[in-house]
Design an enzyme around this catalytic site. Structure first.
Site, PDB file in Angstrom:
ATOM      1  NE  ARG A  79      -4.229  -1.645   0.224  1.00  0.00           N
ATOM      2  CZ  ARG A  79      -5.278  -1.578   1.051  1.00  0.00           C
ATOM      3  NH1 ARG A  79      -5.369  -0.590   1.927  1.00  0.00           N
ATOM      4  NH2 ARG A  79      -6.216  -2.493   0.999  1.00  0.00           N
ATOM      5  CG  ASP A 129     -13.835   8.133   3.447  1.00  0.00           C
ATOM      6  OD1 ASP A 129     -14.661   7.202   3.433  1.00  0.00           O
ATOM      7  OD2 ASP A 129     -12.605   7.946   3.528  1.00  0.00           O
TER       8      ASP A 129
END
Length: 284
Positions: free
Chosen positions: A46, A154
């Site tokens: 990631r 978010d």
């Protein structure tokens, strides 16, 4: 005499145990997301793009920049963007939207609510709040005196940009009822582009903002009638879940509704709610 060939030493492109623990501690303190040792390989994958973006070759150098230099303040948002999971679909867990249409929204109107305020608290790339908007718009169209608005938040700035644009691959529209697709989804004029865009009239009802559910208070000025927090609690430990759920229910009007994911539970938490359907709760 031939010149000796120079070799470039191989880079040990792995996160050390020490740096993994530092990263895991930071990610947990910042976002509430647990990063056990079993996820070390996933974490490496990631954040590898952050190495490229920041110009570092080795994970050790990147971590040194974060934790021993001045990089953490600048890099925190991008690091969290890289490690958060943003799985989302239109009309995901459709029973929730059926409950909204058949029970929650009629109940709110019966109690005199004419401006329905809702919140998608982990909106990801926007499929959830736009699904909510379709359901609300269709419901309110039959009741001209009823208005609605959706707050969509978010932690990831990257997914929020996607959500604001409202442009998606046409294949993602398969779960959307055909009547809703005709009314709320615009096809690209270029038939070669397999993209659609959410209609601007629908997008105008949704306001996007960055919010960290780990914050000790949420800047919601007016209490809400419906809050969605689905498939987020599973990433938190019990203590963090309890804090998030308490703050979310504090944002609800009495009689308002909290929706959580079908794989989640509020068992063991002392919250001022009653269960009214599977993973649906009403504020007392």
């Amino acid at each position: 005499m031939n010149a000796a060939r120079q070799t470039v030493p191989l880079v040990d492109d792995r996160i050390s145990k020490k740096n993994f623990e530092k990263l895991a501690d930071f990610i947990y303190s910042y976002s509430g997301i647990k990063m056990p040792p079993t996820k070390m390989t996933m974490l490496e994958g990631r954040i590898r793009r952050r190495l490229r973006a920041t110009g570092f070759v080795r994970f050790d150098d990147y971590c040194d920049y974060l934790f021993n230099g001045e990089g953490l303040e600048q890099e925190a948002v991008y690091l969290i963007d890289a490690v958060t999971t943003n799985k989302t679909d239109f009309f995901r867990e459709p029973n929730h939207f059926a409950y909204m249409t058949e029970h929650a929204l009629p109940d709110l109107v019966r109690r005199g609510v004419n401006d329905i305020r809702t919140w998608s608290s982990a909106c990801s790339t926007g499929a959830e709040p736009y699904t909510m908007a379709m359901v609300l718009d269709n419901f309110c169209a039959e009741r001209s005196a009823t208005k609605y608005s959706i707050l969509a938040t978010d932690l990831s700035t990257e997914v929020l940009e996607t959500a604001r644009r409202g442009i998606y691959g046409s294949d993602l529209m398969q779960p959307v009822p055909s009547a809703f697709r005709r009314r709320y989804v615009m096809e690209s004029v270029d038939t070669r582009r397999r993209e659609v865009r959410i209609h601007p009239d629908l997008r105008s009802h949704v306001g996007f903002a960055r919010l960290n559910l780990m914050d000790q208070s949420y800047p919601v000025k007016t209490k809400l009638h419906i809050v969605f927090c689905r498939n987020v609690l599973i990433y938190f430990d019990k203590k963090t879940q309890g804090g998030v759920l308490t703050r979310l229910t504090d944002c609800l009007e009495k009689g308002g509704y909290l929706f959580i994911g079908h794989s989640e539970s509020i068992t063991g938490f002392d919250l001022p709610v009653k269960q009214v359907a599977n993973t649906v709760f009403q504020r007392l």
